[in-house]
Design a protein around this motif. Sequence first.
Motif, short mmCIF file in Angstrom:
data_model
loop_
_atom_site.label_atom_id
_atom_site.label_comp_id
_atom_site.label_asym_id
_atom_site.label_seq_id
_atom_site.Cartn_x
_atom_site.Cartn_y
_atom_site.Cartn_z
N ALA A 1 43.64 40.14 38.97
CA ALA A 1 43.08 41.42 39.39
C ALA A 1 41.75 41.15 40.07
O ALA A 1 41.17 40.07 39.97
N TYR A 2 41.27 42.18 40.78
CA TYR A 2 39.96 42.04 41.42
C TYR A 2 39.21 43.35 41.34
O TYR A 2 39.78 44.41 41.08
N ARG A 3 37.91 43.28 41.60
CA ARG A 3 37.10 44.48 41.75
C ARG A 3 36.22 44.32 42.97
O ARG A 3 35.60 43.25 43.17
N ARG A 4 36.18 45.33 43.80
CA ARG A 4 35.31 45.34 44.97
C ARG A 4 33.93 45.79 44.56
O ARG A 4 33.77 46.83 43.89
N LEU A 5 32.92 45.03 44.96
CA LEU A 5 31.53 45.34 44.65
C LEU A 5 30.76 45.43 45.96
O LEU A 5 30.31 44.43 46.49
N ALA A 6 30.66 46.65 46.50
CA ALA A 6 29.99 46.88 47.79
C ALA A 6 30.72 46.12 48.89
O ALA A 6 31.76 46.58 49.36
N ILE A 7 30.24 44.94 49.27
CA ILE A 7 30.82 44.23 50.42
C ILE A 7 31.70 43.05 50.02
O ILE A 7 32.21 42.35 50.89
N VAL A 8 31.90 42.81 48.74
CA VAL A 8 32.56 41.57 48.31
C VAL A 8 33.47 41.84 47.12
O VAL A 8 33.29 42.83 46.39
N ASN A 9 34.45 40.95 46.92
CA ASN A 9 35.36 41.04 45.79
C ASN A 9 35.06 39.95 44.77
O ASN A 9 34.73 38.82 45.14
N VAL A 10 35.21 40.30 43.49
CA VAL A 10 35.26 39.29 42.43
C VAL A 10 36.66 39.36 41.83
O VAL A 10 37.30 40.41 41.83
N VAL A 11 37.13 38.23 41.31
CA VAL A 11 38.51 38.13 40.85
C VAL A 11 38.51 37.81 39.35
O VAL A 11 37.74 36.96 38.88
N PHE A 12 39.41 38.49 38.64
CA PHE A 12 39.60 38.28 37.21
C PHE A 12 40.96 37.62 37.01
O PHE A 12 41.99 38.21 37.37
N VAL A 13 40.98 36.43 36.44
CA VAL A 13 42.22 35.70 36.20
C VAL A 13 42.48 35.66 34.70
O VAL A 13 41.70 35.08 33.94
N GLY A 14 43.55 36.30 34.27
CA GLY A 14 43.89 36.36 32.86
C GLY A 14 44.62 37.67 32.58
O GLY A 14 44.38 38.68 33.25
N ALA A 15 45.50 37.65 31.62
CA ALA A 15 46.29 38.84 31.30
C ALA A 15 45.41 39.91 30.68
O ALA A 15 44.45 39.61 29.95
N ALA A 16 45.74 41.16 30.95
CA ALA A 16 45.03 42.27 30.32
C ALA A 16 45.08 42.11 28.80
O ALA A 16 46.11 41.75 28.23
N GLY A 17 43.93 42.34 28.15
CA GLY A 17 43.85 42.17 26.71
C GLY A 17 43.71 40.74 26.26
O GLY A 17 43.87 40.45 25.06
N ALA A 18 43.38 39.82 27.17
CA ALA A 18 43.33 38.39 26.83
C ALA A 18 42.26 38.06 25.80
O ALA A 18 42.34 37.04 25.12
N GLY A 19 41.23 38.89 25.68
CA GLY A 19 40.22 38.67 24.66
C GLY A 19 39.18 37.63 25.01
O GLY A 19 39.14 37.10 26.13
N ASP A 20 38.34 37.30 24.04
CA ASP A 20 37.22 36.40 24.26
C ASP A 20 37.69 35.02 24.67
O ASP A 20 38.55 34.42 24.01
N ARG A 21 37.14 34.52 25.78
CA ARG A 21 37.43 33.20 26.36
C ARG A 21 38.87 33.07 26.87
O ARG A 21 39.31 31.97 27.19
N GLY A 22 39.57 34.19 26.99
CA GLY A 22 40.96 34.13 27.43
C GLY A 22 41.16 34.39 28.91
O GLY A 22 42.29 34.55 29.36
N TRP A 23 40.08 34.41 29.68
CA TRP A 23 40.17 34.73 31.10
C TRP A 23 39.06 34.00 31.84
O TRP A 23 38.19 33.38 31.23
N VAL A 24 39.12 34.06 33.18
CA VAL A 24 38.15 33.36 34.04
C VAL A 24 37.71 34.31 35.15
O VAL A 24 38.52 35.06 35.70
N LEU A 25 36.42 34.28 35.47
CA LEU A 25 35.87 35.04 36.59
C LEU A 25 35.74 34.13 37.80
O LEU A 25 35.20 33.02 37.70
N VAL A 26 36.24 34.59 38.95
CA VAL A 26 36.07 33.87 40.20
C VAL A 26 35.03 34.60 41.04
O VAL A 26 35.23 35.75 41.44
N ASP A 27 33.91 33.93 41.29
CA ASP A 27 32.75 34.43 42.03
C ASP A 27 32.00 35.49 41.23
O ASP A 27 32.50 35.99 40.22
#
Length: 298
Positions: free
Chosen positions: A34-60
């Motif tokens: 998944a991703y979220r747009r923040l003004a002019i740029v996107n950040v990406v969330f890698v991990g299943a919904a509900g993955a919990g603490d340390r169960g996902w990674v942020l890209v940028d």
Amino acid sequence: MAQQIPISPNSRADDPEADRERGDRTHEITPDLAYRRLAIVNVVFVGAAGAGDRGWVLVDAGVPGSKGAIVQAAAARFGAGARPGAIVLTHGHFDHVGVLADLAAAWDAPVYAHRLEHPYLDGSRSYPAPDPSVGGGLMARISPLYPTSPVDVSDRLRALPEDGSIPPLPGWRWVHTPGHTEGHVSFWREADASLIVGDAFVTTAQESAYAVATQAPEVHGPPMYLTTDWAAARDSVRRLADLAPERVITGHGRPLAGPEMRRGLGALAQDFDAVAVPRQGRYVPTAGTSPGRADPAP
């Protein structure tokens, strides 16, 4: 501003209606992407919904001032207080590391980047000056105002392994895609042909404030005003086109998927010099120069 390679809105990889129903402050591309747009740029969330603490990674890590929005989206998607296993960077330009130091400290998270980006992430080197003469849009003209000084996350900084693996992202590999910056990387998951591109190419005319606002989909070369090596950028786009991705999430613009996206990416790769490279500019090779990185104007 004319589009480089227009793409039908039907090629969008996200589903706005499903996103509204889910209400977790992100746009979902696959169940674990998944991703979220923040003004002019996107950040990406890698991990299943509900993955919990340390169960996902942020890209940028977004633009300055976006920490709250990123933390809120992460909590809604993965659970209250859920921290990432790591923050992984495509590159270190200001709009991709705007709240990197704050997030890494708050989450006690390691930061992974290509070793050639480390000088821009350990406080030791500033990026080359932007080129406001290229692209013809407002975002390009005001680019001298964009920060080029480095951030310093040296205490948490890790190099991406030379074997192409990404320690916090099993099943993904990094691809060196220089040109926009020398240590720029994209992330590839062969199992489902998913590609996180960063700014190796984008899906909006990032030079234009109007295009940034409307987000009309297109396949577009890297943002012109901060790209310093056009020969390397061309080779990087060709490398990514050869992967034949099913879906792409870029640093700027909407995610795209399917055959029309692949045709557009193939066309960009084939005609890169004619389509994506400015006719002239600070970093554009001129007659008599080598085909590599152009010398910046004094």
